[in-house]
Design an enzyme around this catalytic site. Structure first.
Site, PDB file in Angstrom:
ATOM      1  N   ASP A 276       5.288 129.234  56.050  1.00  0.00           N
ATOM      2  CA  ASP A 276       6.265 128.133  55.942  1.00  0.00           C
ATOM      3  C   ASP A 276       7.189 128.124  57.152  1.00  0.00           C
ATOM      4  O   ASP A 276       7.396 127.101  57.808  1.00  0.00           O
ATOM      5  CB  ASP A 276       7.104 128.336  54.673  1.00  0.00           C
ATOM      6  CG  ASP A 276       7.062 127.072  53.819  1.00  0.00           C
ATOM      7  OD1 ASP A 276       7.888 126.905  52.933  1.00  0.00           O
ATOM      8  OD2 ASP A 276       6.166 126.253  54.113  1.00  0.00           O
TER       9      ASP A 276
ATOM     10  N   ASP B 162      11.594 132.096  59.122  1.00  0.00           N
ATOM     11  CA  ASP B 162      10.883 133.275  58.618  1.00  0.00           C
ATOM     12  C   ASP B 162       9.534 133.442  59.301  1.00  0.00           C
ATOM     13  O   ASP B 162       8.979 132.476  59.848  1.00  0.00           O
ATOM     14  CB  ASP B 162      10.660 133.108  57.102  1.00  0.00           C
ATOM     15  CG  ASP B 162      11.698 133.951  56.350  1.00  0.00           C
ATOM     16  OD1 ASP B 162      12.026 133.645  55.197  1.00  0.00           O
ATOM     17  OD2 ASP B 162      12.200 134.909  56.978  1.00  0.00           O
TER      18      ASP B 162
ATOM     19  N   ASP C 261       6.879 133.867  57.867  1.00  0.00           N
ATOM     20  CA  ASP C 261       5.746 133.483  56.985  1.00  0.00           C
ATOM     21  C   ASP C 261       5.191 132.128  57.419  1.00  0.00           C
ATOM     22  O   ASP C 261       5.666 131.522  58.362  1.00  0.00           O
ATOM     23  CB  ASP C 261       6.247 133.442  55.539  1.00  0.00           C
ATOM     24  CG  ASP C 261       7.390 132.433  55.399  1.00  0.00           C
ATOM     25  OD1 ASP C 261       8.120 132.479  54.412  1.00  0.00           O
ATOM     26  OD2 ASP C 261       7.563 131.620  56.332  1.00  0.00           O
TER      27      ASP C 261
ATOM     28  N   GLU D 113      16.233 127.789  58.869  1.00  0.00           N
ATOM     29  CA  GLU D 113      15.392 127.151  57.858  1.00  0.00           C
ATOM     30  C   GLU D 113      16.025 127.350  56.489  1.00  0.00           C
ATOM     31  O   GLU D 113      16.270 128.486  56.077  1.00  0.00           O
ATOM     32  CB  GLU D 113      14.010 127.817  57.906  1.00  0.00           C
ATOM     33  CG  GLU D 113      13.117 127.466  56.783  1.00  0.00           C
ATOM     34  CD  GLU D 113      12.040 128.537  56.594  1.00  0.00           C
ATOM     35  OE1 GLU D 113      12.046 129.514  57.363  1.00  0.00           O
ATOM     36  OE2 GLU D 113      11.227 128.387  55.697  1.00  0.00           O
TER      37      GLU D 113
END
Ligand code: 28F
Length: 643
Positions: free
Chosen positions: A507, A503, A505, A430
């Site tokens: 996102d 990640d 998270d 990403e």
């Protein structure tokens, strides 16, 4: 009351029969893992379902008891208690101690409506440490008990009385821990199949309860007087139907009962399930083929007759008419022939004709009587057809002519030097920053890096041609080398591992869901072959002395610290919360997430794709409520496996 220890011939034959089941349980229930454990429940429930199909049972109750035994109750006629002519035992004891003593045991031919009391009862008995069968009939309560693989410890005895008009069968069994890897029943697994059985057997109420969970013993009740039409409605609940009515057609011929329910939605994926005698035929078969053939023919005929399809136009294909189709096909057959490696395909040729004729007549009538809906359905198939042709052209773009192509292709893929797919891996990373440090961190011989910018196209709603218009997706397809859609060829895959590195998270989770949806829609065989993984960057790092230990989550962190303290109570250590992938330098990224010696990967399964696809529908679907609930529930991602 103990039976004296003498066994006559029939007892020995009985015990040998059940002994054979204990010796090779896989022959009778497939596996002895958690799937086999749950299979026992369905063997007993199927007998109650047969009693329902015979028209005598309206309610089935399934309970997971505190001690992990299972109780199944029905309000059918109750297994006959009279002496069985062939065994000298009561029919109840015969059904539970003689292999294949169900309806086939000297029973007459098959009556579809009458149902065939399955052969599984004695198998469950053989694989259980205790079984209690209670029969309510003619105002009396009869009970018989078995232990340790089916030995009768209490012959059928009247233990009480009940209301004159009460009848039914209750069975409690405790699977044998020496046979099964686990004894823990999964409520969700039982719930999913119980719901499905209720959809497939309309007007039958199936109740499920978990008495292990003191907080929540409410349980679930499934009752669908609409049967498979309600199944279609359930499958379409997060989608947008393009016509109001759920089409339901059924017919019977020579003892074979066939029904189908369908409704088109505005999406592009099809959601078709087919069943024979309530068994899911994952690989389809003649019942499904008959319907698909009729569907394609009827739509083409209607489109031509109403001048929607001009002569110059190509005919609509099975693929075109299947787009956005949610359909359930259910067949009840006296003598089904299951084919294929996993017996997931119906082979009876006579069913194809029946399915075709039942479906064709009914669907044609529906189109004639509902010209507006007909036009919507046909237009959708026409658009699909044009998109298919466009996709074919666009697919040419993604064919890998030379290895250099992809490097020039937007210059994004940093390929690896090795060409032998069995040792190569590609990381889908990403963002450019993580992509940059991944390129530095990697082993350039065997590890390729493909940085993905932003949110790749949400393919859940997109057709193939639209997906192919997205450059990121075209690059992925070209990098894999397999082609896509009808050209897809798994043997051309250029990497042994495709590793999604995002990640932890929200996102990162979002782009992971997008990628999993892409795999679900267009690359499922790659996942089924086990090539797709998710990298698990560590959440924590623990430093003590010169040792640096990276751990993936809270649980692993606590375990490691406890080990440290146990070895030396006043040890000094430093606990750090890891940064995101983007903030890691190349060395950390390699050491923690890419180096094959100590990285942690989670293999992605088709189940992960399905939950991602469901999640995706909630995340991106029109309904606001499911989306909010999904984000709340799934803020952090699930457990992982060390691969
Ligand atoms: C909780 C599990 O097993 N229910 C069942 C019946 C009813 C009959 C039956 C079963 C063996 C050879 C017929 C009653 N009266 N629930 C269950 N309910 N089996 S299993 O017969 C099995 C006999 O042929 C039944 C009249 N006919 C059938």
């Amino acid at each position: 009351m103990n039976k004296e220890e003498h066994y006559d011939a029939s007892d020995i034959q009985v015990l040998e029969g059940l002994e054979a089941v204990r010796k090779r349980p896989g022959m009778y229930i497939g596996t002895t893992d958690v799937k086999g454990l749950h299979h026992l429940v369905w063997e007993i429930v199927d007998n109650a379902i047969d009693e329902a199909m015979a028209g005598y049972c309206k309610n089935i109750e399934i309970v997971i008891n505190k001690d992990n035994s299972i109780t199944v109750k029905d309000d059918g006629r109750g297994i006959p208690v009279g002496v069985h002519p062939k065994t000298g035992l009561s029919t109840v004891e015969t059904v539970y101690t003689v292999l294949h003593a169900g309806g086939k045991f000297g029973g007459g031919g098959y009556k579809v409506a009458g149902g065939l009391h399955g052969v599984g009862a004695s198998v469950v008995n053989a694989l259980s440490t205790r079984v209690t069968v209670t029969v309510y009939k003619d105002g009396k309560i009869y009970e018989t008990k078995f232990e340790n693989g089916g030995k009768i410890v209490q012959t059928l005895t009247v233990i009480g009385t009940c209301e004159k008009n009460r009848s039914g069968t209750t069975v409690t069994f405790k699977p044998d821990r020496d046979i099964f890897d686990t004894e823990i029943y999964e409520y969700e697994t039982l719930k999913t199949r119980a719901r499905e059985l209720a959809f497939l057997n309309k007007d039958l109420r199936i109740t499920l309860r978990d008495d292990r969970d003191l907080e929540d013993t409410t349980g679930d009740t499934f009752l669908y007087e609409g049967g498979i039409s309600e199944y279609v409605k359930y499958l379409n609940k997060n989608k947008t139907p393009i016509h109001e009515e759920i089409i339901h057609l059924d017919g019977e011929e020579e003892g074979i009962f066939f029904e189908v329910a369908l409704q088109y939605n505005s999406g592009y994926t099809d959601n078709i399930y087919s069943f024979v005698n309530n068994i899911n035929t994952h690989d389809g078969g003649t019942h499904e083929e008959g319907v698909r053939r009729a569907l394609t023919r009827v739509i083409n005929n209607y489109a031509k007759k109403n001048n929607i399809l001009k002569d110059k136009d190509d005919s609509l294909t099975g693929e075109d008419v299947k787009e956005g189709l949610t359909m359930i096909v259910s067949c009840k057959h006296p003598n089904p022939q299951f084919e294929g490696q996993t017996k997931g395909r119906l082979g009876n040729s006579e069913v194809r004709k029946l399915a075709d004729s039942v479906f064709a007549q009914g669907f044609e009538r529906f189109l004639m009587e509902n010209p507006d809906e007909a036009k919507i359905i046909i237009d959708k198939a026409m658009t699909a057809s044009r998109a298919r042709v466009a996709a074919k052209k666009a697919r040419e773009l993604t064919r890998r002519k030379t290895d250099l192509d992809v490097v020039n292709f937007g210059g994004k893929l940093e390929d690896c030097k090795e060409k032998d797919p069995s040792v190569c891996e590609i990381f889908l990373v990403e963002g450019d920053s993580a992509g940059g440090s991944a390129v530095k961190a990697r082993n350039s011989m065997t590890q390729a890096i493909l940085p993905l910018r932003g949110k790749i196209l949400n393919v859940e709603k997109a057709r193939l041609d639209r997906a192919l218009s997205n450059e990121e997706i075209r690059t992925i397809i070209t990098a894999f080398g397999t082609g896509i859609g009808n050209d897809f060829d798994l043997s051309k895959l250029r990497y042994d591992k495709i590793i999604i590195m995002t990640d932890a998270d929200v996102d990162g989770s979002h782009i992971r869901v997008l990628l999993l949806t892409l795999f679900y829609r267009f690359f499922r065989p790659i996942v089924e072959a086990g090539h797709v993984y998710a990298a698990q960057p560590p959440l924590f790092c623990i430093k003590h002395g010169k040792t640096i230990k990276y751990v993936s989550d809270e649980v692993a962190k606590d375990a490691y610290i406890n080990t440290l303290l146990a070895s030396n109570p006043n040890i000094k250590y430093e606990l750090l919360r890891m940064k995101g992938l983007g903030e890691m330098d190349a060395e950390e990224l390699n050491e923690t997430t890419m180096d094959i010696n100590n990285r942690i990967l989670k293999r992605i399964t088709v189940d992960d794709l399905i939950s991602a696809d469901e999640a995706f529908t909630k995340l991106m679907g029109e309904e606001v409520e499911p989306r909010r609930k999904f984000i709340e529930d799934n803020a952090l991602f699930t457990e992982h496996l060390d691969v």
